[in-house]
Design an enzyme around this catalytic site. Structure first.
Site, PDB file in Angstrom:
ATOM      1  N   GLY A 140       2.815   1.962  10.884  1.00  0.00           N
ATOM      2  CA  GLY A 140       3.595   3.146  10.898  1.00  0.00           C
ATOM      3  C   GLY A 140       4.859   3.248  11.626  1.00  0.00           C
TER       4      GLY A 140
ATOM      5  N   GLY B  47       2.926  -1.194   4.431  1.00  0.00           N
ATOM      6  CA  GLY B  47       2.735   0.270   4.053  1.00  0.00           C
ATOM      7  C   GLY B  47       4.058   0.917   3.737  1.00  0.00           C
TER       8      GLY B  47
ATOM      9  N   GLU C 198      -4.891  -5.601  10.991  1.00  0.00           N
ATOM     10  CA  GLU C 198      -4.021  -4.431  11.280  1.00  0.00           C
ATOM     11  C   GLU C 198      -4.145  -3.805  12.608  1.00  0.00           C
ATOM     12  OE1 GLU C 198      -2.347  -3.154   7.345  1.00  0.00           O
ATOM     13  OE2 GLU C 198      -3.878  -1.913   7.706  1.00  0.00           O
TER      14      GLU C 198
ATOM     15  N   SER D 107       3.934  -2.282  10.538  1.00  0.00           N
ATOM     16  CA  SER D 107       5.388  -2.384  10.434  1.00  0.00           C
ATOM     17  C   SER D 107       6.087  -3.742  10.185  1.00  0.00           C
ATOM     18  CB  SER D 107       5.769  -1.926  11.814  1.00  0.00           C
ATOM     19  OG  SER D 107       5.289  -0.743  12.014  1.00  0.00           O
TER      20      SER D 107
ATOM     21  N   ASN E 285       0.937  -1.126  -0.062  1.00  0.00           N
ATOM     22  CA  ASN E 285      -0.011   0.144  -0.009  1.00  0.00           C
ATOM     23  C   ASN E 285       0.736   1.138   0.117  1.00  0.00           C
ATOM     24  OD1 ASN E 285      -1.840   1.971   0.539  1.00  0.00           O
ATOM     25  ND2 ASN E 285      -2.241   1.347   2.464  1.00  0.00           N
ATOM     26  N   TRP E 286       1.036   1.896  -1.230  1.00  0.00           N
ATOM     27  CA  TRP E 286       1.776   3.002  -1.355  1.00  0.00           C
ATOM     28  C   TRP E 286       1.341   4.265  -0.536  1.00  0.00           C
ATOM     29  CZ3 TRP E 286       3.144   3.280  -7.315  1.00  0.00           C
ATOM     30  CH2 TRP E 286       3.881   2.141  -7.625  1.00  0.00           C
ATOM     31  N   LYS E 287       0.118   4.212   0.042  1.00  0.00           N
ATOM     32  CA  LYS E 287      -0.519   5.317   0.570  1.00  0.00           C
ATOM     33  C   LYS E 287      -0.359   6.554  -0.204  1.00  0.00           C
ATOM     34  CE  LYS E 287       0.171   3.007   5.091  1.00  0.00           C
ATOM     35  NZ  LYS E 287       0.140   3.424   6.592  1.00  0.00           N
TER      36      LYS E 287
ATOM     37  N   HIS F 109      -9.350   0.657   5.590  1.00  0.00           N
ATOM     38  CA  HIS F 109      -7.985   0.911   6.389  1.00  0.00           C
ATOM     39  C   HIS F 109      -8.464   1.891   7.595  1.00  0.00           C
ATOM     40  CE1 HIS F 109      -3.919   2.271   6.865  1.00  0.00           C
ATOM     41  NE2 HIS F 109      -3.736   1.135   6.246  1.00  0.00           N
TER      42      HIS F 109
ATOM     43  N   GLU G 268      -6.698   4.308   8.595  1.00  0.00           N
ATOM     44  CA  GLU G 268      -6.540   5.900   8.042  1.00  0.00           C
ATOM     45  C   GLU G 268      -7.595   6.560   7.672  1.00  0.00           C
ATOM     46  OE1 GLU G 268      -2.930   5.273   5.913  1.00  0.00           O
ATOM     47  OE2 GLU G 268      -1.867   4.748   7.944  1.00  0.00           O
TER      48      GLU G 268
HETATM   49  C1  PEP Z   1      -0.690   0.059   7.099  1.00  0.00           C
HETATM   50  O1  PEP Z   1      -0.850   1.255   6.978  1.00  0.00           O
HETATM   51  O2  PEP Z   1      -1.698  -0.851   6.507  1.00  0.00           O
HETATM   52  C2  PEP Z   1       0.634  -0.592   7.075  1.00  0.00           C
HETATM   53  C3  PEP Z   1       0.874  -1.818   7.224  1.00  0.00           C
HETATM   54  O3  PEP Z   1       1.439   0.482   7.271  1.00  0.00           O
HETATM   55  P1  PEP Z   1       3.048   0.339   7.742  1.00  0.00           P
HETATM   56  O4  PEP Z   1       3.739  -1.170   7.056  1.00  0.00           O
HETATM   57  O5  PEP Z   1       3.640   1.304   7.384  1.00  0.00           O
HETATM   58  O6  PEP Z   1       2.966  -0.120   9.411  1.00  0.00           O
END
Ligand code: PEP
Length: 261
Positions: A167, A230, A161, A209, A6-8, A91, A93
């Site tokens: 993050g 992420g 998640e 993470s 997920n490039w966000k 998600h 976010e």
């Molecule tokens: C996410 O936001 O779905 C995610 C897994 O982010 P990160 O890998 O940066 O924790």
């Protein structure tokens, strides 16, 4: 094993989008991991038009709109036209921006109606010793599954998640032991909705993470079917190191994946 990057909003140039996509294409040549990239909306078209590779495209969200007079929305019909295979729904976010379980359910219906597999995110914001977070997860799952038909329940992918792990870095991610427990717990909850066999077959990803240093331990014998990444997916070197860490035969061969065309 399914890896969804997920490039966000980390990727903000066509150049970087193309470089990352080319990196994923090379990695996807091995049949042992399936790679999907959830790219920012405008880049879906850019990458879809030149995609003859094994990399699957995903969207980061989908509108509840049926089309027509809904300015700014990206509908499931548009995603389907761009050959999007998956869409991330619910998600944390987006939930933080006001997305409710009802909206999540509507979006799932839109995606399924257009042949796109929803990757539905669930996860608690914090943990407590009394286990209230487990009841919270049960509630999230119930809110979603009660709106789906038996058939639809088997067509979605779940992404567990925990918000507190998102993050950060590998040291602050869920531990492999806790992931094993959570995958078991989620499958147990699923039995209520999809029978024991269905729960065993359901695809469950972990996100929060995952980095090159913890990916292999999180994949090995935890029962997880893949990862939703992420920040690690938005850097070509880190993404490459992470996927390579998963190419250890024992890890990758636990894959069982059904992907809608
Ligand atoms: C996410 O936001 O779905 C995610 C897994 O982010 P990160 O890998 O940066 O924790």
């Amino acid at each position: 094993m399914l890896i969804v990057g997920n490039w966000k909003a980390y990727v903000e140039s066509q150049k970087k989008a193309k470089t990352l996509f080319a990196t994923a294409k090379k990695l996807a040549l091995t049949s042992r991991v399936k790679i999907a990239l959830a790219v920012p909306g405008p880049y879906i078209g850019l990458l879809s038009s030149q995609n003859r590779s094994k990399v699957l495209l995903a969207a980061q969200d989908v509108s509840v709109s049926l089309g027509g007079a809904t300015t700014g929305e990206i509908t499931a019909a548009v995603l389907k036209d761009l050959k999007v295979a998956f869409v991330i729904i619910g998600h944390s976010e987006r939930r933080a921006m006001g997305e409710t379980n009802e909206i999540v359910s509507e979006k799932i219906q839109q995606a399924l109606a257009h042949g796109i597999t929803p990757i539905v995110c669930i996860g608690e914001s914090e943990r407590d010793i009394d286990g209230t977070y487990l009841a919270f997860l049960r509630g999230q799952l119930h809110a979603i599954f009660q709106t789906l038909s038996q058939e639809q329940r088997q067509e979605i992918i779940l992404a567990y998640e925990p918000i507190w792990a998102i993050g950060k870095n590998a040291a602050n991610a869920l531990s492999p032991t806790d992931l094993t427990e959570m995958i078991l717990y989620i499958r147990k909850m699923l039995v209520e909705y999809v029978t024991e066999m269905g729960a065993e077959k359901s695809i469950i990803l972990y996100g929060g993470s995952v980095e090159p240093s913890n990916a292999s331990a999180l994949a090995k014998d935890t029962g997880v079917d893949g990862f939703l990444l992420g920040h690690a997916s938005a850097d070509a070197d880190i993404f490459t190191a992470l996927v390579k860490a998963l190419l250890i035969p024992k890890v990758a061969s636990s894959a069982r994946l059904k992907i809608r065309p």
